[in-house]
Each structure stands twice: as structure tokens, then as C-alpha cells.
Design a protein around this motif. Structure first.
Motif, PDB file in Angstrom:
ATOM      1  N   THR A 628      -2.817  58.725   5.426  1.00 36.79           N
ATOM      2  CA  THR A 628      -4.272  58.543   5.413  1.00 36.79           C
ATOM      3  C   THR A 628      -4.960  59.864   5.701  1.00 36.79           C
ATOM      4  OG1 THR A 628      -3.957  56.289   6.233  1.00 36.79           O
ATOM      5  CG2 THR A 628      -6.177  57.212   6.399  1.00 36.79           C
ATOM      6  N   THR A 734     -10.475  57.522   3.714  1.00 31.79           N
ATOM      7  CA  THR A 734     -11.093  56.604   4.690  1.00 31.79           C
ATOM      8  C   THR A 734     -12.593  56.757   4.587  1.00 31.79           C
ATOM      9  OG1 THR A 734     -11.037  58.247   6.441  1.00 31.79           O
ATOM     10  CG2 THR A 734      -9.095  56.830   6.227  1.00 31.79           C
ATOM     11  N   GLN A 767     -15.336  51.294   0.774  1.00 31.77           N
ATOM     12  CA  GLN A 767     -14.687  50.950   2.039  1.00 31.77           C
ATOM     13  C   GLN A 767     -14.419  49.458   2.123  1.00 31.77           C
ATOM     14  OE1 GLN A 767     -13.442  52.837   4.332  1.00 31.77           O
ATOM     15  NE2 GLN A 767     -12.777  51.067   5.555  1.00 31.77           N
TER      16      GLN A 767
END
Length: 776
Positions: A628, A734, A767
């Protein structure tokens, strides 16, 4: 008349030859076995009662009268084939009464006495001529007188033979400290007797005298003083044995011990024949040295006190007679040496006083092997002592050189210490597995026309190699067929071998390992070869012994022969021009793993070059990492068991459009100056990856742009690829990271607020989608 006839003829009998003065010539007989005469180098007649004793000399090439006594000039002769037939008889012309005496015939080999014969010559004056008138009257009387005389002679001879003392034979080898001449008799003899040891043959000499209860050294001959002794109180014990010490070869002969009473009458007598022999061949000392050593010592230490006027001569007796060193009149005599030994030999400064006659031989050659003999002669040329030493000069232990196929050149070293003559021939040859002429240097220049075709243009030697004593050979453009045993031999102008050295050359292939991930578009199996290959050379790639690709260098004629790899295996460009026969395999599969061998053969199917590459194609799922965005670091794994050399280069690259260098480890340390600017301070490897085998890469402060394929490649010092690993990295976005990236991008563009709001809306929607995927 009968008496006259008997006296007119020469009489030859056991005691010698008798002749009347006035005859034309007389023959002094001397016969030796043919094998003795054939091995002799000289035959000499001497009359030892003269100051200059030589009467006549004969050598292989003819008469040698350089030392002949003047009184025999033009009066002596020997057969021309004397040394071939064994008939060494001497003809003496116009003999006179003064020629009477003992003549010695000696056959010699290099100063060593092989045979010795003594002939007693008696020349009498011619008797007066008897009146013819009285001849008839006195003939009968003379005949009777002669017969009576013969009877008296034979009776006297019989009586003398009955009085011959008992005789014993003693044989001893030179080098033994002492010898005992035995004589034991009845004890308790009268105190006034005299015991005298004499040498009666070959000439009379007083050896030892015991008289009036004591030894009498002043009555001995000079040559025996300090060398003889008898046991204490010999008259009481009856043991008259004589011990002779430090004996020479010239001590051989007949020794007689005589016991006299006070009136000079003989009471007892015994003779002992002593034979002093040169040590037999099995006693000869042997030395083994290696060619190239600085020197060898031929040992000879003696115990007798030698007179100062002796001659010491070292000679090579086998395989070819040569004068090695001569010491005479207190000095070395280099002008009497053979040319090949001048400047290469030396003895102790004062060998006669130190009793060390050892010889040092320097700058050893193979041709120095043989039997060396040291002989000591007295002033009269008689041999006193002798010793032989066998020297064996061996070739040094073969050295092994190991090189890697494809290297530009290798040096076959050969540096020598001896000063070689300028007219030598230097010859390098391959002796195993087959014989080939590699390089020839002769008459001051290289001789390429004497080389085998395969080595022309590929060898060279140092300039002025003989003067610099460097006979090393440089062999270029190494091939597999160059492996074997190489021998360098130096010959003199007569073709005799002076020096010799052998080397084993091992040409090995450097095995290469490649690890790739299935799914790549292609993989290249590297192989670059020299451009000067001969016509008819065949280049062939095989996978696990199955033919993959073949190319023959007559014209450009290349083909893929295995059906499974057709259209997937090929060579790029122009291999004949570039010398690059690397094989490109497209779309590698897991089944492509295995050993790939590229072999270069000449027209005779001999292997010139060979390359082995081990290919490992792994499943692509193993090499995919997903992280990530925003994580502190990720480890791109690569651990190997290969034994890596300290001079390899490890390179991590990012397979983007610019093939960016991420990290490099070279010369046993990281090379940050060779990294791309965007990875400095963010990419690092283990401190000692080559020792641990852990080539993994740690990538810190992850960004979305870090996603992609990362390749780790290990190269050797020549730039050839040894290992390779591919890892795919996927950096997921993210919300926080996406907003940070978006705001940074918009800030750089100075975008209006409406655009910023639209981007934030899109980010929120993305998201929400990512959250739903994670929940599922």
C-alpha cells in the motif's frame, strides 16, 4: 757351432728377452685381451729406470711421442692396429747393451690402468769369433758343457721353487680406512731378530722395519711413513701382521715379510699380494637434482695426506667423455676444461690441505646427467685414488595453469637462469592429447612456417628472449582445443637438449545461471566469441542434449531445428560480423528451464569453444509483491546459493521506459553515484550480500510510481550475466495518499478551486470502491 747358433738367436722366456748387440731389431712382446685394448685410450711402454721413462706411446689416433726419451728417437714402433687387435708389442731397432733393463707395457683408459706387463730385456755383447780350426775340436766339449749347465740350471730352479715363501691374496676396495696383511707364526722368537716388510712388485720398496724391539720409521720409504703399524710385542705373540692405512690404488702389489736373525740369515718369510680396487658400479654415489637449480655438489672427501704435486681431474665418463675440471700445480686449469663446463665449475680454495675434492657444478642442464669421475694422479701420472658420482638432472614438476574460455590470452611461463648460446633453437609444442608444433624460435627469429596451422597468428614470445632468459609464450584467443600439456625444449646447434619444461593448460567454461519469471517477452542466453573463426566452423545450441539452434560459417546459414522452439529461438544481427552468437528465447515457459550448451566445432568436429547456461523459469506468482502506498518499506527478495566471486557486479533496475538503475553493488560496496536520483536514500542492500548470498533490495518511502517490474542481474568481471531475478511490485493507492498526490499535482499546475473540488469528489468515489472491494 751349436753354441754359436744358440747365442745368435733371440731367446724369449718367462724372465724376458735376450738378444745380442748388433742385431737389426728386437720385439718386446705384450698381448692383452681385445676387449681391454678396445676400451683403452692409450698404450704406453716405459723404462722406469730412466729419468724420462717413456719409450713409446700409442693412442687411438696414432703414435704419441711427445714425452719420449731422446735415446729412443726413431728406434721404436708399434702396430698401427695395436689398440684394435690387443697386440701391443714394441719393436726396438739397433738394440745396445745400455738398452738392457725392465720395460713396462701399460694399457690405460682415461688415466686408469687396465693392464700391466713387464718384459726384461738383456742385450749382450757379441761373443769373439772362434777359430775355425778349434771349432771341430771343442764342439763336443761345448755341447757337453751346455748339457751340464742345463742340468745344473733346472736343479737350481727346482730348489728355488721349493724355497718360495707362502703367498696369500688380499683384495680391498678404495675408500676403506685400512687393510691387514696377515702373517702369524710361532711365538717367542729371539729378541735380536729383525722383521722387515717390503713391497717386491712392481718395484722394491721398504714398507716397515721392526728391529731391536722397536719400529724403525727412518728405514721406511717416504711414501709409507705414518701409514703402517704392527701389533705390540710381535716377537712374543708371533703376530707379524701389518696394517696399511689410507691406501692408494698404487699400493697394489706383492708385499713380503722376512724375519732375519742377528747374522742376517732368513728365518721366516711370507708374501701377500694386495689388490686395491676402484669401487664397483653399485657403490657409486647417486645424486638427483632438478633442472633449473643453481648448483649441485659432487662430493669427494678423502682421508690420505696427498702430496702437493698431485693432479686432480674431474671428468664426465658416461655417456660421452669430457674434461669437467682440472686442478694442477696448486691452481685450477680452465684451459684444460671442455668448453661446455668453463665458468660453471669450482672447487675448494685449498682442496689438498682440506682433503675436500668435491666439485660444484652450476647452471644445471639436462645434458649434465651422467657419471662423473674424480681421479688423483701423482707426479709420475700414476693413479692414487678415484671416485665416481652419478648425477641425474630431472625435469621440474609439471605446473598447471587454469584459464577461462574466452579470455584474450594466457602466459605459459618459462624463465631460465643459465646463459644460453645465441644459436639455440627454442621449440614450444603441444604433446598431449595430440602432438602439434605451437611456436619455433631459431636463428634469432620466429619461424611461423614451422608452426601448425591452428596456432599461426595466435602465439608470441618476448623480444630478445635468449638474452633476457625469458622463454615464456603468450597464447591468444583461447579455445577449448588449446587445453593439454605444453612443452618447451631448448636444443643446441648439434641438436642436443639443454633445457626442458612442461606445463598443463586447462581451459574451462564458466557455468552461468539465469533465473527469470514466466511471462517475460524474451530472455537472452549470452555467448560472444572471437571473430576470426575459420571457414566451416559450426555453432550449435542444445537444451538438455536436444538440438535447439545451429549455424554453419561457410555462408550465413542458420536454422532452428527443434519444432517446439521454432519461431521462438533466434540470433540477432549479423553474428559473423559481431561475433555475438547469443541466443534469444522468446516467451520463456516453465518447461524451458534446464541446461543450454553452445558448442563451436571446426570442420574436424574438434571443440573450439563451449558455453553452458543454466536457465530457471519460475512461476510469475512467486515474483509479485503488492503493498500500500505510504508504507515505510518493502523487501524485493532474491536469495541465491551460488558461490559468487568478490569481483561480480549486482544491479537492480526498474523496467520502465528508461530502464532506471535502482541500486548497484560493485567492488564489494554500494555505488550510490550510479543510482537514479529518485532512488538515492530509498534503496539499499545487505552490507555483505556476496558472502551471505542475500541480494534482496529494500525499497523505502513507497510511491505509486514505484510500481513495475524490478530486475536483479549479477555480472562477472567480463560483463557476462551470471544470475538474474525478476520481481513485480504493485503499489496500491489510499485516500490519504491519493489526495496528497492530487493536491501536489494541482499545486504544481495552480488549478482553480472548482477543479480541486471535482478531483476531491472523484477521490472520494474511488475510496468508496476500494473499501467495498476490501469488504468483499
Amino acid at each position: 757351432m751349436l753354441m754359436f747358433l744358440l747365442l745368435a738367436f733371440v731367446s724369449q722366456h718367462a724372465s724376458g728377452v735376450e738378444v745380442e748387440q748388433g742385431v737389426e731389431s728386437v720385439l718386446l712382446p705384450c698381448q692383452v685381451p681385445v676387449n681391454v685394448s678396445m676400451s683403452s685410450t692409450a698404450a704406453v711402454w716405459d723404462q722406469e729406470e730412466l729419468t724420462r721413462p717413456m719409450v713409446h706411446g700409442r693412442v687411438k689416433s696414432g703414435d704419441d711421442l711427445s714425452l719420449q726419451n731422446d735415446r729412443y728417437t726413431n728406434r721404436t714402433s708399434m702396430r698401427a692396429d695395436a689398440l684394435q687387435t690387443g697386440d701391443l708389442s714394441l719393436t726396438l731397432r739397433n738394440p745396445t747393451v745400455s738398452d738392457s733393463g725392465t720395460y713396462t707395457c701399460t694399457a690405460r683408459k682415461q688415466g686408469q690402468e687396465l693392464s700391466r706387463t713387464e718384459v726384461q730385456l738383456k742385450v749382450t755383447e757379441a761373443p769373439p769369433v772362434w777359430p775355425k780350426v778349434l771349432s771341430g775340436v771343442l764342439g763336443t766339449l761345448l755341447l757337453l758343457t751346455l748339457l751340464c749347465g742345463l742340468c745344473v740350471y733346472f736343479e737350481h730352479k727346482r730348489m728355488k721353487q721349493s724355497e718360495v715363501p707362502q703367498s696369500e691374496f688380499v683384495e680391498v676396495t678404495q675408500g676403506v680406512k685400512s687393510v691387514l696383511l696377515p702373517f702369524k707364526t710361532t711365538p717367542d722368537l729371539s729378541e735380536d731378530v729383525t722383521v722387515e716388510w717390503t713391497r717386491t712388485q712392481p718395484k722394491l720398496m721398504t714398507v716397515h722395519v721392526y728391529e731391536s724391539g722397536n719400529n724403525q720409521p727412518h728405514k721406511q720409504d717416504q711414501g709409507y711413513r705414518g701409514r703402517t703399524e704392527m701389533k705390540e710385542d710381535p716377537l712374543r705373540t708371533g703376530d707379524f701382521s701389518l696394517t696399511l692405512k689410507d691406501f692408494y690404488l698404487t699400493d697394489s702389489g706383492r708385499y713380503t715379510c722376512t724375519v732375519y736373525n742377528k747374522d742376517g740369515n732368513v728365518l721366516l718369510q711370507k708374501s701377500v699380494t694386495l689388490a686395491v680396487r676402484v669401487p664397483p658400479p653399485e657403490w657409486v654415489e647417486a645424486l638427483v637434482v632438478t633442472e633449473g637449480e643453481e648448483s649441485a655438489l659432487l662430493p669427494f672427501k678423502t682421508t690420505p695426506d696427498l702430496p702437493q704435486d698431485v693432479t686432480v681431474e674431474w671428468a664426465l665418463t658416461q655417456p660421452k667423455p669430457m674434461k669437467v675440471h682440472v686442478y694442477e700445480s696448486g691452481n685450477n686449469q680452465p684451459d684444460k676444461q671442455d668448453q661446455g663446463y668453463r665458468g660453471r665449475t669450482e672447487m675448494d680454495e685449498d682442496p689438498l690441505n682440506t682433503k675436500d675434492l668435491s666439485l660444484t657444478l652450476k647452471d644445471l642442464h639436462l645434458t649434465d646427467s651422467g657419471v662423473y669421475t674424480c681421479t688423483v694422479y701423482n707426479k709420475d701420472g700414476h693413479m692414487l685414488i678415484q671416485k665416481s658420482v652419478t648425477l641425474n638432472v630431472t625435469v621440474p614438476q609439471t605446473k598447471m595453469l587454469e584459464v577461462t574460455q574466452g579470455e584474450r590470452s594466457v602466459l605459459l611461463p618459462f624463465k631460465t637462469t643459465p646463459d644460453l648460446p645465441q644459436d639455440v633453437r627454442v621449440e614450444w609444442a603441444l604433446t598431449q592429447p595430440k602432438s602439434m608444433k605451437v611456436h619455433v624460435y631459431e636463428s634469432g627469429k620466429n619461424q611461423p612456417d614451422k608452426q601448425d596451422q591452428d596456432y599461426r597468428g595466435r602465439t608470441e614470445m618476448n623480444e630478445d628472449r635468449v638474452k633476457n632468459k625469458d622463454l615464456s609464450l603468450t597464447l591468444k584467443n583461447l579455445r577449448f582445443t588449446d587445453r593439454g600439456v605444453y612443452t618447451c625444449t631448448i636444443y643446441n646447434k648439434d641438436g642436443h637438449m639443454l633445457l626442458h619444461k612442461s606445463l598443463i593448460l586447462s581451459v574451462r567454461d564458466v557455468g552461468m545461471q539465469m533465473v527469470v519469471t514466466q511471462g517475460l517477452k524474451f530472455v537472452m542466453l549470452p555467448f560472444k566469441i572471437p571473430r576470426d573463426l575459420p571457414q566451416g566452423t559450426t555453432v550449435e545450441w542444445r537444451h538438455n542434449s536436444v538440438k535447439v539452434y545451429k549455424c554453419k560459417l561457410i555462408v550465413i546459414s542458420c536454422c532452428t531445428e527443434h519444432q517446439h522452439r521454432r519461431d521462438r529461438a533466434r540470433m540477432d544481427g549479423h553474428p559473423l560480423t559481431t561475433g555475438d552468437f547469443s541466443l534469444t528465447l522468446r516467451h520463456p515457459h516453465l518447461t524451458d528451464s534446464g541446461v543450454y550448451t553452445c558448442t563451436v566445432n571446426n570442420t574436424y568436429r574438434d571443440i573450439l569453444l563451449q558455453k553452458v547456461v543454466t536457465l530457471s523459469v519460475t512461476d510469475n506468482e512467486v515474483g509479485v509483491l503488492e503493498v500500500t502506498q505510504g508504507e515505510r518499506s518493502v523487501l524485493l527478495p532474491f536469495q541465491t546459493t551460488a558461490d559468487l566471486h568478490q569481483r561480480v557486479t549486482v544491479e537492480w533496475t526498474h523496467s520502465d521506459s528508461k530502464h532506471t538503475k535502482v541500486c548497484m553493488f560493485q567492488k564489494s560496496q554500494s555505488q550510490p553515484d550510479k543510482q537514479h536520483q529518485g532512488y538515492r536514500g530509498r534503496a539499499e542492500m545487505d552490507e555483505d550480500p556476496l558472502r551471505t548470498g542475500d541480494l534482496s533490495l529494500t525499497l523505502k518511502d513507497l510511491r505509486l510510481t514505484d510500481s513495475g517490474v524490478y530486475t536483479c542481474t549479477v555480472y562477472n568481471k567480463d560483463g557476462h550475466m551470471l544470475l538474474q531475478r525478476v520481481v513485480t511490485l504493485n503499489v496500491r493507492a489510499t485516500l490519504k495518499g491519493a489526495m496528497a498526490d492530487m493536491l501536489a499535482r494541482l499545486r504544481r499546475r495552480r488549478a482553480p478551486k472548482s477543479e480541486v473540488k471535482g478531483e476531491l469528489r472523484n477521490t472520494n468515489q474511488e475510496q468508496e470502491r476500494l473499501t467495498a472491494e476490501e469488504t468483499l
